[in-house]
Structures are given as C-alpha cells and as structure tokens.
Design an enzyme around this catalytic site. Structure first.
Site, PDB file in Angstrom:
ATOM      1  N   LYS A  85       0.805  -1.203   0.025  1.00  0.00           N
ATOM      2  CA  LYS A  85      -0.090  -0.012   0.190  1.00  0.00           C
ATOM      3  C   LYS A  85       0.931   1.233   0.068  1.00  0.00           C
ATOM      4  CE  LYS A  85      -4.209  -2.001   2.099  1.00  0.00           C
ATOM      5  NZ  LYS A  85      -5.233  -2.117   3.132  1.00  0.00           N
ATOM      6  N   GLY A 112      -2.728  -5.907   8.692  1.00  0.00           N
ATOM      7  CA  GLY A 112      -3.315  -7.411   8.570  1.00  0.00           C
ATOM      8  C   GLY A 112      -2.470  -8.370   7.646  1.00  0.00           C
ATOM      9  N   GLY A 144      -1.704   0.716   7.980  1.00  0.00           N
ATOM     10  CA  GLY A 144      -1.687   2.102   7.746  1.00  0.00           C
ATOM     11  C   GLY A 144      -2.230   3.039   8.854  1.00  0.00           C
TER      12      GLY A 144
END
Ligand code: ADP
Ligand code: 3PG
Ligand code: MG
Length: 396
Positions: free
Chosen positions: A200, A355, A378
C-alpha cells in the site's frame, strides 16, 4: 486517553440496535479465509454483546472494490465463519439502504447478529457521503467503532455515521490497541528503527516523511522499496511501483539527513517472472524487463539483522515480499524471527502491525514473541506519526 468515549461495560443494551464497525478485512483466496486473526480478536466483544441481548448490526469492508459489487470481495466467507462460530442467529444483508431503512432488521431479536455485505460496494462509503451516512446511521441506536485499523479512513461507516446516531463509542479492541501503542510511544528507547514494507505505497509513503523525525533508522522493504529503486535509477522490470513518488522520496532523503535518520534500502532481491513461480537472486542492477521483484535477498536480510541488533525499539509494518508464495517469504520470516529473538533475549521493544504482516507471522510454525501485535497497518503508522485519526476524533 484524549477524551475518547469508550463503550461503558455496564451500559444497558438489551434489545438496543448496535451498529458495530469492525475490520474484517482478512486475506481471502478462492473464498477461503487465509488468516482469521482480525476476526478472532473481534469475537469476545461480539459474544459479550450477544450475552447482553443487544441486536448487533456488523459493518465491515473487504479490499478496495471502488464502489461496485465485486464477487471476489463479498463478505460471504466471513458470514459463513461467523455463522459457524457464534452461538446465535446470524443473518447476512445484501440489500440497499432505501427509505424504509427503519423497517430493516425489524425481525432481529435481542442477541441476534446481522452482517452487512461489504460496505465499500457502495461508492458513497469512500466519499464519506452524508446522505449515505444518515441511512446507515438510521439502522441503529448506538454506534461502536471497534476497528482501529480503519480509523485513519475518512469514510461514511467510520466517520460521518457518528453524526446520525444518538451515541457513539470506541470499542474494547480499539481501546486495547491505542493503549498498547501509546505505551510504546511513551517508553520507546533509542535507537528506534522503523521497518516499512507491503504494497500500500500511496497510503504509507507520506507517513514516512513525518515518522523520520521520530526515529533513528528507517528500513524500506517489500513493494515500497521498488519506488526507492526507481528513484535511484535501477530498472525494476514488471515490479509493482507507484507513479509520481520521485518528489516525496527526494523529500524523505532530505528530511532524513536533517534529522540524522539513516535509511536502509535493499541491496539485493529475489525476482520471479510470475507471482506464483520460482525465485532467482539478483543484484539491483541485474533485474530484467520481464522480471518482478518479489522479496529481499540474503545480503539485505543480513544488513537488516545487524540494524535490529543495534536497536532498542523496532516498529514494523508491511511484509518484505510476496510471502503468500513461500519462494518469496524468506525475507519476511527472517525479519520476524530476528525481532522475536531480540525481544526475548535482549529486551527489544517491538511492535508489529498490519493485516498482512500478521498473516505472514502466523505462517511461521515456531512460537514468536513481540511486545505488541497490532491489527493495524496504515492506521498504526499514522497513529505513530501523531496524527489525529478521523475515525477516532469523532468519538471524542
Ligand atoms: P499490511 O497489511 O501488513 O499493512 P500491506 O497491505 O501494505 O501490508 O501489503 C501486504 C501485501 O504486500 C501482501 O499481499 C504482500 O504479498 C505484498 N507485497 C510485499 N512485497 C511485495 C512485492 N515486492 N511485490 C508485490 N507485492 C508485495
Ligand atoms: C487495512 O487492511 O489496513 C485496513 O483494513 C484498511 O484498509 P484500506 O487501506 O483499504 O483502507
Ligand atoms: Mg494489508
């Protein structure tokens, strides 16, 4: 803890409709849940509400479906999991939130649970749309956010929904997460090393800029590192990279120098020609056009272990490679084992979050030990940064 309204355990909730925002965003492949850590951590509170005979309406997202219904991102596997695990009636709602929303779920009895299909199938969720927030808010009497790991998202079911319910609270898992991370922030001992990986990139790359002021070493791994390779003019073949990160990386290097923070990026890597294939070792200047960088190499692993040995605090989010294929899991597993060893033998203060980082650690057979494991990736990084998270601000 900063005036947050925590859910009072003695609150009478019998027959009250509780909207419970959870993060059930777990890794799923071919409809099979690959790691259930996030769900397992939510179960004690769900069971507590069942015992108290509340009517429990669960909202979660899964992945990033961008406002359309994507079959692979359905919460069906999670519904089946909850149905098998919870000792009560569990329903699944796949409809829309139209004007007769108040009639919805009128069949629920105290202690029943209903799971709403992936809330991100509605484009209004990510837009934090007020009309949509009003509709989902009208489903319940009380709102509880027990999803620390999505509290950095300004989205309807985390943020604006609180404007349309009578009472909003933070749940016990959220409380536990922020207490543990606060404890680490207060007690952290230098040198502090932060390891950031995963895929991400856009979520995390800006966080690095502000984290730099608070840490002594920054280690970049995973797909995040590909952007740093591109910045340094190495060819990365078909690897995952994000456009337009040159400026922010330049800023990261400048800020690091100003703040005396050392940056370590991988010096070797493992590549494949597909995600499911075998691995080959490459130096950074050897990656071919059809290759994908999918793990860090052995020399990099050794460098990271040395840095961990020099550290008294390690904060880690994001796998070092595509660990789902065991040919590319060595980097992530070696880092996890080293942090665990030093936590046990050298009183290293260690916090890991994310996760997928949790899913990777759970693949390791030997028993590992860390100071705290967070469900959040995040959100964990933004919280460390000292930011006010939108989903937590609205609970104050
Ligand atoms: P977390 O959930 O721990 O916060 P992310 O969601 O940011 O982490 O990223 C996890 C994903 O990143 C995993 O699916 C992992 O396989 C993937 N990943 C890590 N390194 C690479 C890489 N070099 N190329 C592609 N994917 C990667
Ligand atoms: C996560 O996995 O970090 C959370 O579920 C948030 O997901 P998002 O980055 O898609 O908002
Ligand atoms: Mg993830």
């Amino acid at each position: 803890m900063g005036g947050i309204n925590f859910f009072p355990n003695d609150l009478e909730v019998k027959d009250q409709k509780i909207i419970l925002r959870l993060d059930l965003n777990v890794p799923i492949k071919d409809k099979v849940i690959k790691d259930d850590t996030r769900i397992v951590l939510c179960l004690p509170f769900i069971n507590n509400l069942i015992e108290k005979k509340a009517k429990i309406i669960i909202i979660s997202h899964l992945g990033r479906p961008k406002g359309v219904s994507v079959p692979e991102l359905s919460l069906t596997p999670i519904y089946k999991y909850l149905k098998e695990t919870l000792k009560t009636n569990v329903y699944f709602f796949r409809g829309v939130f139209d004007d007769d929303v108040n009639e919805k779920f009128s069949y629920l009895k105290g202690g029943d649970v209903i799971l709403i299909e992936n809330i991100r199938f509605f484009k209004e969720e990510a837009e934090d749309d007020l009309n949509f927030s009003k509709k989902i808010g009208a489903l319940g009497d009380i709102y509880i956010n027990d999803a620390f790991s999505c509290s950095h998202r300004k989205q309807a079911s985390v943020h604006s929904i609180t404007k349309f319910v009578k009472r909003s609270f933070a749940g016990p898992l959220l409380k536990k997460e922020i207490s543990a991370i606060n404890l680490v922030i207060e007690n952290k001992k230098e040198p502090v090393t932060c390891i950031i990986g995963g895929s991400k990139i856009s979520t995390k790359i800006n966080v690095i800029l502000s984290l730099i002021k608070k840490i002594n070493n920054l280690i970049i791994v995973g797909a995040m590192a590909n952007n740093f390779f591109t910045y340094k003019n190495f060819k990365v073949g078909k690897s995952l990279v994000e456009e337009n990160t040159k400026e922010v990386i330049e800023d990261i290097y400048k800020k690091a120098e100003l703040n005396n923070c050392k940056i370590l990026i991988p010096e070797d890597c493992l590549v494949g020609t597909s995600f499911d294939g075998t691995s080959k070792k490459r130096n950074l200047d050897e990656v071919k056009d059809d290759e994908i960088i999918l793990d860090i190499g052995d020399d990099t692993i050794e460098n990271i272990k040395k840095k961990i040995n020099e550290s008294n605090t390690v904060l880690w989010n994001g796998p070092a490679g595509y660990f789902e294929n065991e040919n590319f899991s060595k980097g992530t597993l070696s880092i996890a084992e080293k942090i665990s060893k030093n936590t046990i033998e050298k009183s290293l203060l260690s916090v890991l979050g994310g996760g997928d980082t949790l899913a990777a650690i759970n693949k390791i057979n030997s028993k590992l030990s860390f100071s705290h494991l967070s469900t959040a990736g995040g959100a964990f990084l933004e919280f460390l940064e000292g930011k006010d998270l939108p989903g937590i601000s609205v609970l104050k």
